[in-house]
Design a protein around this motif. Structure first.
Motif, PDB file in Angstrom:
ATOM      1  N   GLY A  38       0.232  11.104   3.361  1.00  0.00           N
ATOM      2  CA  GLY A  38      -0.157  11.654   4.661  1.00  0.00           C
ATOM      3  C   GLY A  38      -1.245  10.870   5.354  1.00  0.00           C
ATOM      4  O   GLY A  38      -1.633  11.201   6.462  1.00  0.00           O
ATOM      5  N   ASN A  39      -1.744   9.847   4.703  1.00  0.00           N
ATOM      6  CA  ASN A  39      -2.802   9.004   5.279  1.00  0.00           C
ATOM      7  C   ASN A  39      -4.035   9.808   5.694  1.00  0.00           C
ATOM      8  O   ASN A  39      -4.587   9.603   6.774  1.00  0.00           O
ATOM      9  CB  ASN A  39      -2.240   8.202   6.467  1.00  0.00           C
ATOM     10  CG  ASN A  39      -3.184   7.070   6.897  1.00  0.00           C
ATOM     11  OD1 ASN A  39      -4.146   6.756   6.194  1.00  0.00           O
ATOM     12  ND2 ASN A  39      -2.913   6.482   8.053  1.00  0.00           N
ATOM     13  N   LEU A  76      -6.368  22.323   0.618  1.00  0.00           N
ATOM     14  CA  LEU A  76      -7.471  21.587   1.244  1.00  0.00           C
ATOM     15  C   LEU A  76      -7.261  21.502   2.743  1.00  0.00           C
ATOM     16  O   LEU A  76      -6.154  21.764   3.242  1.00  0.00           O
ATOM     17  CB  LEU A  76      -7.655  20.195   0.614  1.00  0.00           C
ATOM     18  CG  LEU A  76      -6.469  19.350   0.252  1.00  0.00           C
ATOM     19  CD1 LEU A  76      -6.046  18.523   1.450  1.00  0.00           C
ATOM     20  CD2 LEU A  76      -6.843  18.404  -0.882  1.00  0.00           C
ATOM     21  N   VAL A 113       4.196   7.029  -7.201  1.00  0.00           N
ATOM     22  CA  VAL A 113       4.720   8.329  -7.598  1.00  0.00           C
ATOM     23  C   VAL A 113       5.857   8.684  -6.636  1.00  0.00           C
ATOM     24  O   VAL A 113       5.677   8.615  -5.415  1.00  0.00           O
ATOM     25  CB  VAL A 113       3.612   9.399  -7.522  1.00  0.00           C
ATOM     26  CG1 VAL A 113       4.174  10.773  -7.817  1.00  0.00           C
ATOM     27  CG2 VAL A 113       2.465   9.050  -8.458  1.00  0.00           C
ATOM     28  N   ALA A 142      -6.755  19.303   4.811  1.00  0.00           N
ATOM     29  CA  ALA A 142      -5.724  18.425   5.356  1.00  0.00           C
ATOM     30  C   ALA A 142      -4.314  18.876   4.983  1.00  0.00           C
ATOM     31  O   ALA A 142      -3.357  18.103   5.114  1.00  0.00           O
ATOM     32  CB  ALA A 142      -5.973  16.994   4.864  1.00  0.00           C
ATOM     33  N   SER A 166      -6.669   9.966   3.524  1.00  0.00           N
ATOM     34  CA  SER A 166      -7.702   9.493   2.598  1.00  0.00           C
ATOM     35  C   SER A 166      -9.071   9.407   3.263  1.00  0.00           C
ATOM     36  O   SER A 166      -9.188   9.023   4.421  1.00  0.00           O
ATOM     37  CB  SER A 166      -7.323   8.111   2.065  1.00  0.00           C
ATOM     38  OG  SER A 166      -8.425   7.510   1.424  1.00  0.00           O
ATOM     39  N   VAL A 167     -10.112   9.754   2.523  1.00  0.00           N
ATOM     40  CA  VAL A 167     -11.471   9.752   3.049  1.00  0.00           C
ATOM     41  C   VAL A 167     -12.189   8.440   2.709  1.00  0.00           C
ATOM     42  O   VAL A 167     -13.316   8.216   3.109  1.00  0.00           O
ATOM     43  CB  VAL A 167     -12.248  10.968   2.491  1.00  0.00           C
ATOM     44  CG1 VAL A 167     -13.623  11.088   3.102  1.00  0.00           C
ATOM     45  CG2 VAL A 167     -11.474  12.248   2.737  1.00  0.00           C
ATOM     46  N   ALA A 200      -8.370   4.424   1.343  1.00  0.00           N
ATOM     47  CA  ALA A 200      -7.450   3.979   0.288  1.00  0.00           C
ATOM     48  C   ALA A 200      -6.018   3.843   0.762  1.00  0.00           C
ATOM     49  O   ALA A 200      -5.225   3.106   0.170  1.00  0.00           O
ATOM     50  CB  ALA A 200      -7.498   4.953  -0.884  1.00  0.00           C
ATOM     51  N   ASN A 206      -1.796  -1.945  -3.912  1.00  0.00           N
ATOM     52  CA  ASN A 206      -3.003  -1.523  -3.198  1.00  0.00           C
ATOM     53  C   ASN A 206      -4.226  -2.381  -3.532  1.00  0.00           C
ATOM     54  O   ASN A 206      -5.249  -1.874  -4.016  1.00  0.00           O
ATOM     55  CB  ASN A 206      -3.283  -0.041  -3.505  1.00  0.00           C
ATOM     56  CG  ASN A 206      -3.842   0.684  -2.283  1.00  0.00           C
ATOM     57  OD1 ASN A 206      -4.004   0.064  -1.212  1.00  0.00           O
ATOM     58  ND2 ASN A 206      -4.123   1.959  -2.410  1.00  0.00           N
ATOM     59  N   VAL A 245       0.852  -1.194   0.000  1.00  0.00           N
ATOM     60  CA  VAL A 245       0.000   0.000   0.000  1.00  0.00           C
ATOM     61  C   VAL A 245       0.883   1.238   0.000  1.00  0.00           C
ATOM     62  O   VAL A 245       1.584   1.487   0.982  1.00  0.00           O
ATOM     63  CB  VAL A 245      -0.859   0.097   1.277  1.00  0.00           C
ATOM     64  CG1 VAL A 245      -1.806   1.285   1.179  1.00  0.00           C
ATOM     65  CG2 VAL A 245      -1.623  -1.163   1.534  1.00  0.00           C
ATOM     66  N   PRO A 246       0.858   2.024  -1.081  1.00  0.00           N
ATOM     67  CA  PRO A 246       1.555   3.311  -1.020  1.00  0.00           C
ATOM     68  C   PRO A 246       0.818   4.227  -0.051  1.00  0.00           C
ATOM     69  O   PRO A 246      -0.422   4.220  -0.010  1.00  0.00           O
ATOM     70  CB  PRO A 246       1.441   3.850  -2.451  1.00  0.00           C
ATOM     71  CG  PRO A 246       1.070   2.671  -3.300  1.00  0.00           C
ATOM     72  CD  PRO A 246       0.281   1.773  -2.406  1.00  0.00           C
ATOM     73  N   GLY A 294     -15.249  19.880   7.337  1.00  0.00           N
ATOM     74  CA  GLY A 294     -14.562  18.625   7.011  1.00  0.00           C
ATOM     75  C   GLY A 294     -14.104  17.925   8.277  1.00  0.00           C
ATOM     76  O   GLY A 294     -14.208  16.702   8.409  1.00  0.00           O
TER      77      GLY A 294
HETATM   78  C1  LIG Z   1     -10.064  17.232   6.996  1.00  0.00           C
HETATM   79  C2  LIG Z   1      -9.867  16.733   5.621  1.00  0.00           C
HETATM   80  C3  LIG Z   1     -10.250  17.561   4.569  1.00  0.00           C
HETATM   81  C4  LIG Z   1     -10.103  17.105   3.264  1.00  0.00           C
HETATM   82  N1  LIG Z   1     -10.458  17.936   2.235  1.00  0.00           N
HETATM   83  C5  LIG Z   1     -10.324  17.502   0.952  1.00  0.00           C
HETATM   84  C6  LIG Z   1     -10.696  18.335  -0.141  1.00  0.00           C
HETATM   85  O1  LIG Z   1     -11.155  19.469   0.029  1.00  0.00           O
HETATM   86  N2  LIG Z   1     -10.529  17.860  -1.393  1.00  0.00           N
HETATM   87  C7  LIG Z   1     -10.024  16.608  -1.620  1.00  0.00           C
HETATM   88  O2  LIG Z   1      -9.876  16.232  -2.788  1.00  0.00           O
HETATM   89  N3  LIG Z   1      -9.665  15.806  -0.607  1.00  0.00           N
HETATM   90  C8  LIG Z   1      -9.817  16.205   0.663  1.00  0.00           C
HETATM   91  N4  LIG Z   1      -9.446  15.373   1.695  1.00  0.00           N
HETATM   92  C9  LIG Z   1      -8.965  14.023   1.392  1.00  0.00           C
HETATM   93  C10 LIG Z   1      -7.426  13.861   1.398  1.00  0.00           C
HETATM   94  O3  LIG Z   1      -6.815  14.799   2.157  1.00  0.00           O
HETATM   95  C11 LIG Z   1      -6.902  13.923   0.021  1.00  0.00           C
HETATM   96  O4  LIG Z   1      -7.391  12.820  -0.675  1.00  0.00           O
HETATM   97  C12 LIG Z   1      -5.372  13.942  -0.086  1.00  0.00           C
HETATM   98  O5  LIG Z   1      -5.061  14.226  -1.431  1.00  0.00           O
HETATM   99  C13 LIG Z   1      -4.698  12.662   0.339  1.00  0.00           C
HETATM  100  O6  LIG Z   1      -3.299  12.903   0.449  1.00  0.00           O
HETATM  101  P1  LIG Z   1      -2.399  11.993   1.405  1.00  0.00           P
HETATM  102  O7  LIG Z   1      -0.974  12.370   1.232  1.00  0.00           O
HETATM  103  O8  LIG Z   1      -2.921  12.040   2.763  1.00  0.00           O
HETATM  104  O9  LIG Z   1      -2.625  10.567   0.739  1.00  0.00           O
HETATM  105  P2  LIG Z   1      -2.984   9.210   1.462  1.00  0.00           P
HETATM  106  O10 LIG Z   1      -4.250   9.376   2.207  1.00  0.00           O
HETATM  107  O11 LIG Z   1      -1.815   8.709   2.190  1.00  0.00           O
HETATM  108  O12 LIG Z   1      -3.240   8.282   0.187  1.00  0.00           O
HETATM  109  C14 LIG Z   1      -4.313   8.509  -0.643  1.00  0.00           C
HETATM  110  C15 LIG Z   1      -4.260   7.505  -1.809  1.00  0.00           C
HETATM  111  O13 LIG Z   1      -3.134   7.775  -2.628  1.00  0.00           O
HETATM  112  C16 LIG Z   1      -2.221   6.682  -2.611  1.00  0.00           C
HETATM  113  N5  LIG Z   1      -0.882   7.260  -2.531  1.00  0.00           N
HETATM  114  C17 LIG Z   1      -0.385   8.116  -1.601  1.00  0.00           C
HETATM  115  N6  LIG Z   1       0.859   8.472  -1.917  1.00  0.00           N
HETATM  116  C18 LIG Z   1       1.169   7.839  -3.069  1.00  0.00           C
HETATM  117  C19 LIG Z   1       2.313   7.812  -3.914  1.00  0.00           C
HETATM  118  N7  LIG Z   1       3.412   8.515  -3.625  1.00  0.00           N
HETATM  119  N8  LIG Z   1       2.268   7.046  -5.019  1.00  0.00           N
HETATM  120  C20 LIG Z   1       1.167   6.335  -5.345  1.00  0.00           C
HETATM  121  N9  LIG Z   1       0.068   6.324  -4.580  1.00  0.00           N
HETATM  122  C21 LIG Z   1       0.066   7.074  -3.458  1.00  0.00           C
HETATM  123  C22 LIG Z   1      -2.612   5.835  -1.451  1.00  0.00           C
HETATM  124  O14 LIG Z   1      -2.301   4.477  -1.692  1.00  0.00           O
HETATM  125  C23 LIG Z   1      -4.092   6.072  -1.383  1.00  0.00           C
HETATM  126  O15 LIG Z   1      -4.733   5.266  -2.313  1.00  0.00           O
HETATM  127  C24 LIG Z   1      -9.566  15.812   3.020  1.00  0.00           C
HETATM  128  C25 LIG Z   1      -9.174  15.023   4.070  1.00  0.00           C
HETATM  129  C26 LIG Z   1      -9.312  15.454   5.381  1.00  0.00           C
HETATM  130  C27 LIG Z   1      -8.867  14.566   6.480  1.00  0.00           C
END
Ligand SMILES: Cc1cc2nc3c(=O)[nH]c(=O)nc-3n(C[C@H](O)[C@H](O)[C@H](O)COP(=O)(O)OP(=O)(O)OC[C@H]3O[C@@H](n4cnc5c(N)ncnc54)[C@H](O)[C@@H]3O)c2cc1C
Ligand SMILES: Cc1cc2nc3c(=O)[nH]c(=O)nc-3n(C[C@H](O)[C@H](O)[C@H](O)COP(=O)(O)OP(=O)(O)OC[C@H]3O[C@@H](n4cnc5c(N)ncnc54)[C@H](O)[C@@H]3O)c2cc1C
Lengths: 536, 536
Positions: free
Chosen positions: B139-140, B200, B273, B202, B142-143, B146, B531, B135-136, B401
């Protein structure tokens, strides 16, 4: 027009909103019918002769009368143009076999003009089963020979798919057939205070499906970005006839992989686009254009930085060209324009703004120009005062592209490069050709010229020549591509690979990337019937 | 704050440029370590238990000590977090196994934290050969579950890949590692007068690689469009370890198929990525925010149309929410804010502008507000006068959110719908649940709420409940999805499919589209190690 140096600033009228740029492209097909086919046959050799390394793929079946019979059974009357010497002659098919730049000429015996996605699906399914190769064709304005057959591929032309399907005035989303001519679509939207986020010299002739299939750039790219971000949905047909119905009108949709992106810019090699859903921006009411004469490419760059700083959210285009592009190219075009500066400059820049408030825009433009003069960055400049002057300035810019199709032997490149080295390739190449005694009055090269969309890091490099010449060619290539590779540039920024650039992909993409593209191709088009001999 | 109805307009200061929004997300990991693992074990059941229909794929190998040995041999010290009970406990791994919304919990025994693309390549090649699922993870945040394992998949977390590689002040192109935290990247760019075209709630925790892998939307989408249009290049690793080095910094590059688009929004199911090249816009100096109280969703729509007309090129965000989202959600969040209107309204709208000229922006905003009052479209409103007030207004929006992660049982949907029916689903569902006697003080449903990015046709629909309830659930689903299907909407506009939505893809995509996605998946990831159990 008043000279800017006199500091009298007069602004374009709001009525510029519906400016009508003269459309050379409208003459595209008529230019053929004015000449005799004999002349034309002499003019443009068959691609199979000019490119002897290209061999017809023997896997492909040759067209039979049964095939024609089938096509006639699934298409409406007058939609199957067969060069049978009775209803249609070879000359009738020339506009479909030959490209706009008169560089490539195929020898297809049939052109199909479907009206609906089902008809396209029927055609492709049949061709795939029979092993008949096809070429999707929109307005046939491709710059890299992508839109015409190389041998006897069947042309599937989308001109009859030209309906606008829907428009939502709240969201600005338009859906339409792939064969809508870009300008018609833009006119339709203009009446509704919206616009296509794309504009290019060939707008009177190119079609939205062709634009999407080439991921076309053009002059609104700087402001509205890539088509990839603006296309919301596509309806498309895969080679086996499968219809992908993804005419989403949503700005956001993250349900799985974004398959439409594969078709955007695929140059007809993965499937046919039949319908398009597009996000369109508001048509801004206040438009201004300023032409500057500059003394160096450094000044061009500084002017660009200033424009981003001072014009910011209203900057809508920033185009540049060099002196020979303009003055040498001028006699090759039909454009009617006058360069409204008192003397010649090594460089010219055309800046356009689009905003919503006349007074605000005027003030921003004034501040921008004052600043340039204060810093001595510009030689001279004029600002358009009315529609005629505005159109005149854009005619100058449009003439540059047109001069490339002016009939002179020419080496043409569409390069993506970091802005700081964007013009260096022109200078280096000029020096190189001079050094080898092949540039100047004694030819064979006449002028090394450059123009382009500076905001997008996109240079159109053109070497005008008296004749095609082996020594000259060997001094240009691979030199140009090596330069591009060195700066991690693109061997084709917006025009695509087609026939012309397909062998150079390695200068911009690694073997791993090319391999993956090949597996996409064989996944989607296992029999290779879609636009063969192009792209990969 | 002055009431707008008094017609006293005061504008935000230019210093707002570096507004610092309080960052709940910073607390992400610490919230785990404050509780005992026992509590947590009770709190969030394992996904394998809460989702019994999901079965571990027996093709995947179970982790062995040889595997750990190999990972330690290719990664730097402290980059292999194994829950061996000695160096790391299961609790240490909880932040990687459990999602932010505390809905999903995997049971991985090892987290890998590579620093370079080569390390990622080594890991994936090995896992692919051995049949180890991964699982890549960014910041974890994901909503849709994932970003965490379902069973024992190996977590590859990118937090240690956090370097900015280059920035070009002329073009605004930044290149960086996938693990850069969105806010850090934005701060870096702020110092250089640029900004990430994405923002966003997060942002303090999510990473640019995660954003790209989810094709995240957020509040700057309205102005700067989709990530698909702004990502210029990616460096990525395929499951077999192949490195795709496409860190182009060019705005235009039409050399073949745009492979990076496959990875954008693929939620880690096609590859990892590791590096990103992004086009970033100028950071505009003048920022304003206005909060309106409105009486109907029609007024929300009319205000949106007015905003597009009057604010046009300076409009940068248009967010709306309903009364229960705010007042019910409020007690679930840690956000510190005050709603600065005299009474409650059924709807609220937050409008933000970003421009380059204080006086011009003020005039445009004034004209906009005058017009709204003249037409009686708004109940009341306030305009932010300083950074504190500006932050306060955005805190209200951010709290919405956050309330979704506030610990209440909740049914959450992220829908893409045409704007005219965007709120109809909330009203219809409210009526439906009331009619069936499951909504209100006696529960189990407490409130049906809606908020979202109206400019993007994106609704966050939330049903707060006392407890999860089968009858309630059966009244909500498939009702919500059927509504979406009827209006050609998206079952997940920006959050992605993950575990949560993967079974609903059919409501937004045809079988032909889903089939093609599946063939892409098996082409790129034939062993299915990337994943698993998500997306398709
Ligand atoms: C309070 C809050 C508000 C939010 N608001 C929004 C919003 O306004 N709009 C929106 O679109 N989302 C929103 N989100 C959702 C989330 O923040 C986004 O989806 C964000 O882009 C996820 O980034 P992350 O680094 O946390 O990824 P993760 O949650 O760690 O991963 C998300 C997905 O991407 C994959 N992934 C992560 N890194 C990689 C990599 N390097 N290569 C390949 N795959 C990878 C993971 O396997 C997973 O499937 C919000 C979440 C929260 C908690
Ligand atoms: C004077 C002039 C100026 C130009 N300026 C620009 C410019 O500024 N920027 C720019 O990017 N380009 C420019 N071009 C190039 C050209 O106009 C564009 O590439 C345009 O997008 C092509 O559209 P078309 O309808 O003519 O497509 P065609 O030339 O007919 O086809 C182009 C490619 O797309 C494929 N294709 C066409 N329709 C479909 C379909 N429905 N489904 C699948 N595949 C299809 C064809 O097989 C071919 O590979 C210019 C051309 C001219 C002649």
């Amino acid at each position: 027009m008043p000279m800017l140096s006199s500091r009298i600033l007069t602004l374009a009228q709001p009525s510029l909103r519906h400016h009508a740029r003269p459309l050379f492209a409208r003459r595209l097909y008529s230019s053929y019918t004015n000449s005799s086919s004999d002349n034309l046959a002499k003019q443009v050799p068959y691609t199979s002769e000019s490119h002897p390394h290209l061999q017809r793929d023997s896997r492909f079946k040759k067209l039979t009368s049964e095939d024609i019979h089938y096509f006639k059974s699934v298409l409406p009357p007058n939609s199957v143009l067969e060069a049978d010497g009775v209803n249609y002659t070879e000359e009738d098919l020339l506009p479909y076999n030959q490209d706009w730049f008169k560089t490539y000429r195929g020898n297809s015996k049939v052109v199909l003009k479907p009206r609906t996605v089902t008809e396209v699906s029927d055609i492709l399914k049949y061709c795939n089963n029979e092993g008949l190769a096809v070429v999707p064709q929109g307005g046939n304005t491709s710059v890299c020979g992508a839109s015409v057959p190389v041998f006897d591929e069947i042309v599937i032309n989308t001109s009859n798919m030209n309906k606008i399907r829907s428009f939502d005035a709240l969201s600005g989303v338009v859906t339409c057939d792939a064969g809508c001519i870009l300008e018609n679509l833009d006119d339709y939207l203009a009446e509704r205070n919206y616009m296509v986020p794309l504009d290019l010299g060939a707008k009177g002739c190119c079609q939205i499906g062709g634009n999407i299939s080439t991921n076309a750039g053009g002059i609104r790219f700087l402001r509205y970005g890539s088509l990839r971000g603006n296309v919301l949905g596509l309806e498309a047909v895969l080679p086996d006839g499968t219809i992908l119905d993804n005419m989403s009108t949503l700005r956001k949709d993250n349900t799985g992989y974004d398959l439409k992106q594969l078709l955007i810019g695929a140059e007809g090699t993965l499937g046919m686009v039949t319908g398009v859903s597009l996000l369109t921006p508001r048509r801004l009411k206040v438009i201004n254009a300023v032409l500057f004469g500059l003394n160096s490419f450094d000044q061009v760059q500084e002017t660009f930085v200033k424009a981003k700083d001072k014009l910011n959210e209203i900057l809508s285009a920033f185009e540049f060209w060099d002196e020979p592009s303009l003055y040498y190219g001028q006699h090759l075009t039909s454009k009617d324009y006058r360069v409204p500066l008192e003397k010649k400059y090594p460089f010219y820049v055309l800046v356009e703004t689009r905003g919503s408030h006349e007074e605000h825009d005027r003030q921003k433009l004034e501040a921008f120009i004052e600043d340039l003069f204060d810093q001595g960055q510009i030689g001279d400049g004029v600002i358009a005062q009315d529609v005629a002057q505005f159109n005149n300035l854009w005619s100058i810019r449009d003439s540059l592209g047109e001069s490339w199709g002016g009939g002179m032997p020419m080496y043409k490149y569409d390069l993506g490069l970091p802005v700081p080295v964007l013009y260096k390739i022109v200078e280096n190449l000029r020096e190189r050709l001079q050094h080898h005694g092949v540039l100047g009055p004694n030819g064979p090269a006449k002028h090394v010229t450059g123009f382009g969309h500076i905001g997008d890091g996109n240079l159109h490099l053109g070497i005008f020549a008296e004749r095609y010449d082996d020594k000259l060619a060997s001094l240009i290539e691979p030199y140009v591509f090596e330069f591009v590779e060195k700066y991690n540039g693109s061997v084709t920024a917006e025009h695509g690979l087609g026939i012309k650039n397909s062998t150079f992909i390695g200068y911009s993409k690694s073997p791993a990337m090319v391999n993956l593209m090949r597996s996409m191709k064989s996944e989607l088009d296992p029999k290779g019937i879609m636009n063969p001999y192009k792209v990969l």
